[in-house]
Design a protein around this motif. Structure first.
Motif, PDB file in Angstrom:
ATOM      1  N   ALA A  26      -1.729  -5.739  -4.547  1.00 31.10           N
ATOM      2  CA  ALA A  26      -2.602  -6.886  -4.293  1.00 31.10           C
ATOM      3  C   ALA A  26      -3.986  -6.673  -4.899  1.00 31.10           C
ATOM      4  O   ALA A  26      -4.565  -7.578  -5.513  1.00 31.10           O
ATOM      5  N   VAL A  27      -4.537  -5.462  -4.732  1.00 33.08           N
ATOM      6  CA  VAL A  27      -5.866  -5.164  -5.280  1.00 33.08           C
ATOM      7  C   VAL A  27      -5.838  -5.237  -6.801  1.00 33.08           C
ATOM      8  O   VAL A  27      -6.745  -5.801  -7.430  1.00 33.08           O
ATOM      9  N   LYS A  28      -4.812  -4.682  -7.407  1.00 28.37           N
ATOM     10  CA  LYS A  28      -4.721  -4.721  -8.873  1.00 28.37           C
ATOM     11  C   LYS A  28      -4.667  -6.143  -9.391  1.00 28.37           C
ATOM     12  O   LYS A  28      -5.280  -6.475 -10.418  1.00 28.37           O
ATOM     13  N   ARG A  29      -3.940  -7.013  -8.684  1.00 23.16           N
ATOM     14  CA  ARG A  29      -3.873  -8.420  -9.107  1.00 23.16           C
ATOM     15  C   ARG A  29      -5.245  -9.073  -9.043  1.00 23.16           C
ATOM     16  O   ARG A  29      -5.662  -9.787  -9.966  1.00 23.16           O
ATOM     17  N   GLU A  30      -5.962  -8.852  -7.936  1.00 24.92           N
ATOM     18  CA  GLU A  30      -7.278  -9.462  -7.785  1.00 24.92           C
ATOM     19  C   GLU A  30      -8.265  -8.947  -8.822  1.00 24.92           C
ATOM     20  O   GLU A  30      -9.038  -9.712  -9.389  1.00 24.92           O
ATOM     21  N   LEU A  31      -8.235  -7.647  -9.062  1.00 20.29           N
ATOM     22  CA  LEU A  31      -9.161  -7.075 -10.040  1.00 20.29           C
ATOM     23  C   LEU A  31      -8.838  -7.578 -11.444  1.00 20.29           C
ATOM     24  O   LEU A  31      -9.750  -7.867 -12.230  1.00 20.29           O
ATOM     25  N   ALA A  32      -7.549  -7.686 -11.758  1.00 18.22           N
ATOM     26  CA  ALA A  32      -7.167  -8.164 -13.088  1.00 18.22           C
ATOM     27  C   ALA A  32      -7.566  -9.617 -13.286  1.00 18.22           C
ATOM     28  O   ALA A  32      -7.945 -10.023 -14.395  1.00 18.22           O
ATOM     29  N   ASP A  33      -7.494 -10.414 -12.220  1.00 15.97           N
ATOM     30  CA  ASP A  33      -7.835 -11.834 -12.316  1.00 15.97           C
ATOM     31  C   ASP A  33      -9.320 -12.107 -12.092  1.00 15.97           C
ATOM     32  O   ASP A  33      -9.740 -13.273 -12.061  1.00 15.97           O
ATOM     33  N   ALA A  82      -4.848  -4.529   5.433  1.00  9.83           N
ATOM     34  CA  ALA A  82      -4.441  -4.863   6.797  1.00  9.83           C
ATOM     35  C   ALA A  82      -3.013  -5.412   6.833  1.00  9.83           C
ATOM     36  O   ALA A  82      -2.703  -6.423   6.210  1.00  9.83           O
ATOM     37  N   GLY A  83      -2.151  -4.706   7.540  1.00 11.55           N
ATOM     38  CA  GLY A  83      -0.772  -5.145   7.705  1.00 11.55           C
ATOM     39  C   GLY A  83       0.125  -4.876   6.517  1.00 11.55           C
ATOM     40  O   GLY A  83       1.298  -5.245   6.534  1.00 11.55           O
ATOM     41  N   ARG A  84      -0.398  -4.238   5.485  1.00  9.82           N
ATOM     42  CA  ARG A  84       0.399  -3.958   4.294  1.00  9.82           C
ATOM     43  C   ARG A  84       0.669  -2.462   4.166  1.00  9.82           C
ATOM     44  O   ARG A  84      -0.047  -1.642   4.727  1.00  9.82           O
ATOM     45  N   THR A  85       1.702  -2.121   3.415  1.00  7.18           N
ATOM     46  CA  THR A  85       1.912  -0.722   3.058  1.00  7.18           C
ATOM     47  C   THR A  85       0.949  -0.384   1.925  1.00  7.18           C
ATOM     48  O   THR A  85       0.340  -1.275   1.312  1.00  7.18           O
ATOM     49  N   LEU A  86       0.840   0.900   1.630  1.00 10.54           N
ATOM     50  CA  LEU A  86      -0.048   1.322   0.553  1.00 10.54           C
ATOM     51  C   LEU A  86       0.371   0.689  -0.770  1.00 10.54           C
ATOM     52  O   LEU A  86      -0.469   0.196  -1.528  1.00 10.54           O
ATOM     53  N   ALA A  87       1.666   0.704  -1.058  1.00  9.45           N
ATOM     54  CA  ALA A  87       2.145   0.133  -2.320  1.00  9.45           C
ATOM     55  C   ALA A  87       1.819  -1.350  -2.405  1.00  9.45           C
ATOM     56  O   ALA A  87       1.407  -1.852  -3.464  1.00  9.45           O
ATOM     57  N   GLU A  88       2.004  -2.069  -1.295  1.00  8.95           N
ATOM     58  CA  GLU A  88       1.702  -3.509  -1.296  1.00  8.95           C
ATOM     59  C   GLU A  88       0.202  -3.747  -1.475  1.00  8.95           C
ATOM     60  O   GLU A  88      -0.213  -4.658  -2.203  1.00  8.95           O
ATOM     61  N   ALA A  89      -0.625  -2.921  -0.808  1.00  9.34           N
ATOM     62  CA  ALA A  89      -2.078  -3.074  -0.918  1.00  9.34           C
ATOM     63  C   ALA A  89      -2.552  -2.795  -2.335  1.00  9.34           C
ATOM     64  O   ALA A  89      -3.391  -3.524  -2.887  1.00  9.34           O
ATOM     65  N   PRO A 143      12.924  10.493   3.374  1.00  4.76           N
ATOM     66  CA  PRO A 143      12.677   9.089   3.058  1.00  4.76           C
ATOM     67  C   PRO A 143      11.196   8.841   2.813  1.00  4.76           C
ATOM     68  O   PRO A 143      10.339   9.461   3.437  1.00  4.76           O
ATOM     69  N   ALA A 144      10.932   7.968   1.889  1.00  2.00           N
ATOM     70  CA  ALA A 144       9.546   7.584   1.638  1.00  2.00           C
ATOM     71  C   ALA A 144       8.986   6.907   2.877  1.00  2.00           C
ATOM     72  O   ALA A 144       9.586   5.979   3.410  1.00  2.00           O
ATOM     73  N   ARG A 145       7.854   7.387   3.348  1.00  2.00           N
ATOM     74  CA  ARG A 145       7.253   6.794   4.546  1.00  2.00           C
ATOM     75  C   ARG A 145       6.249   5.737   4.120  1.00  2.00           C
ATOM     76  O   ARG A 145       5.306   6.006   3.394  1.00  2.00           O
ATOM     77  N   GLU A 146       6.498   4.535   4.520  1.00  3.00           N
ATOM     78  CA  GLU A 146       5.648   3.417   4.130  1.00  3.00           C
ATOM     79  C   GLU A 146       5.093   2.721   5.373  1.00  3.00           C
ATOM     80  O   GLU A 146       5.460   1.593   5.685  1.00  3.00           O
ATOM     81  N   PRO A 147       4.208   3.393   6.101  1.00  2.00           N
ATOM     82  CA  PRO A 147       3.647   2.748   7.299  1.00  2.00           C
ATOM     83  C   PRO A 147       2.714   1.620   6.917  1.00  2.00           C
ATOM     84  O   PRO A 147       2.126   1.615   5.834  1.00  2.00           O
TER      85      PRO A 147
END
Length: 353
Positions: free
Chosen positions: A201-208, A191-198, A133-137
């Protein structure tokens, strides 16, 4: 040639077809008319049986590997048998106890997965496979530590205290302040996010253009996240045990097929993709020979079943790989039982559900 539906075969043809398939799956050898003539319930002469066998061969359900040899099922015949005639045999009490006892042993989740693969291999005399299983800590922070010579250490810390690190190549002229700024920014987003979620979020901020970063720090953020996402994509997703079981007594007669099968299993990404296609199944899926491109040359079969967490979400796939001459009636329910047991076992581990 398309297979004849079972309801269009007369009872005599169905019974002879069943005996040929079961005899072949049991022995690995073609079944001849003389052997069929002595079977219980078959009150036909060898000549009459040969006539029925010839009809089944014309329908594409049976094949004769050699002149004057008996018959063996084709892949179409195996599919017809598995879908319409097979009577499954549930795992014995001893097998169920062995599976559950092994999975109940304490240890890390990786050990449970490896034990499952080895156990299936042992019980089935095939290669056992488990798609991990994909581990998403959830993550806590990321630091960028300068190493000199144009490199930095990207250190990722999970909320569970796990620490991993990767070496990152730096663009010329990168200073310590850019490293600190990039690390602080990524940590705030993680903080509090998985790598995929982080990453999202970063891509959205950088794009905007909402990220308050200078050009050097922005570049480091993108490099730092890239090294982790690329690394995750390259991690092995399969645990395979028991390839040696494929070298059984019949392998000597067909070494090229076995070599091809073992080579196929080494292509872990393609095997994982095949297993992933069973994720949406309610129970075990069976792939016979050329029904999947990966094992078409080796003429092999796969039985795979998804395993779920306590909420019923699919978190991986478990199965066996072997020749098309598998004891499907025994192995299909065994793979299903193992998948259910593994899902319950993983429920003990943090992050498994």
């Amino acid at each position: 040639m398309p297979s004849l539906p079972l309801n269009e075969m007369n009872s005599r043809a169905r019974e002879i077809f069943r005996l040929v398939v079961e005899g072949y799956l049991d022995s690995g050898q073609p079944v001849g008319s003389k052997a069929l003539a002595t079977a219980d319930g078959i009150n036909l002469s060898p000549a009459s049986i040969r006539s029925v066998l010839a009809d089944l061969e014309r329908l594409g359900l049976l094949a004769a590997p050699h002149t004057s040899a008996g018959r063996m099922p084709t892949e179409s015949g195996l599919r017809l048998f598995v879908d319409g005639m097979m009577q499954v045999a549930e795992p014995s009490q001893a097998e169920r106890i062995a599976i559950e006892r092994e999975l109940a042993r304490p240890g890390p989740v990786e050990d449970a997965l490896a034990k499952t693969s080895a156990m299936l291999s042992s019980l089935s005399a095939c290669a056992g496979v488990v798609m991990v299983p994909a581990r998403e800590p959830s993550l806590s922070q990321m630091s960028l530590v300068p190493l000199g010579n144009g490199r930095a250490l990207a250190v990722l810390v999970g909320e569970d205290g796990a620490v991993e690190n990767r070496v990152l190549e730096l663009p010329p002229g990168t200073d310590a302040s850019a490293l600190e700024q990039a690390g602080n920014y990524i940590s705030a987003q993680m903080a509090g996010r998985t790598l995929a979620e982080a990453v999202a979020a970063v891509k959205r901020e950088l794009a905007d253009e909402r990220a308050s970063l200078d050009a050097a720090a922005r570049d480091l953020v993108e490099r730092g996240l890239a090294v982790w996402t690329e690394d995750a994509a390259r991690r092995p997703v399969l645990i395979v045990r028991g390839q040696a079981n494929l070298l059984d007594e019949t392998a000597i007669e067909d070494l090229e097929r076995v070599r091809s099968l073992i080579d196929d299993i080494e292509r872990s990404e393609q095997v994982a993709a095949l297993l992933a296609s069973a994720r949406d199944a309610d129970s075990a899926r069976i792939f016979i020979g050329s029904e999947n491109k990966l094992f078409s040359l080796s003429g092999s079969s796969v039985i795979a079943s998804p395993y779920r967490d306590r909420e019923g979400r699919v978190i991986g796939v478990v199965g066996v790989i072997g020749p098309t001459r598998l004891n499907y009636a025994r192995l299909v329910p065994m793979v299903d039982f193992t998948a259910r047991s593994l899902g319950r076992s993983l429920g003990r581990f943090t992050g498994a559900g």
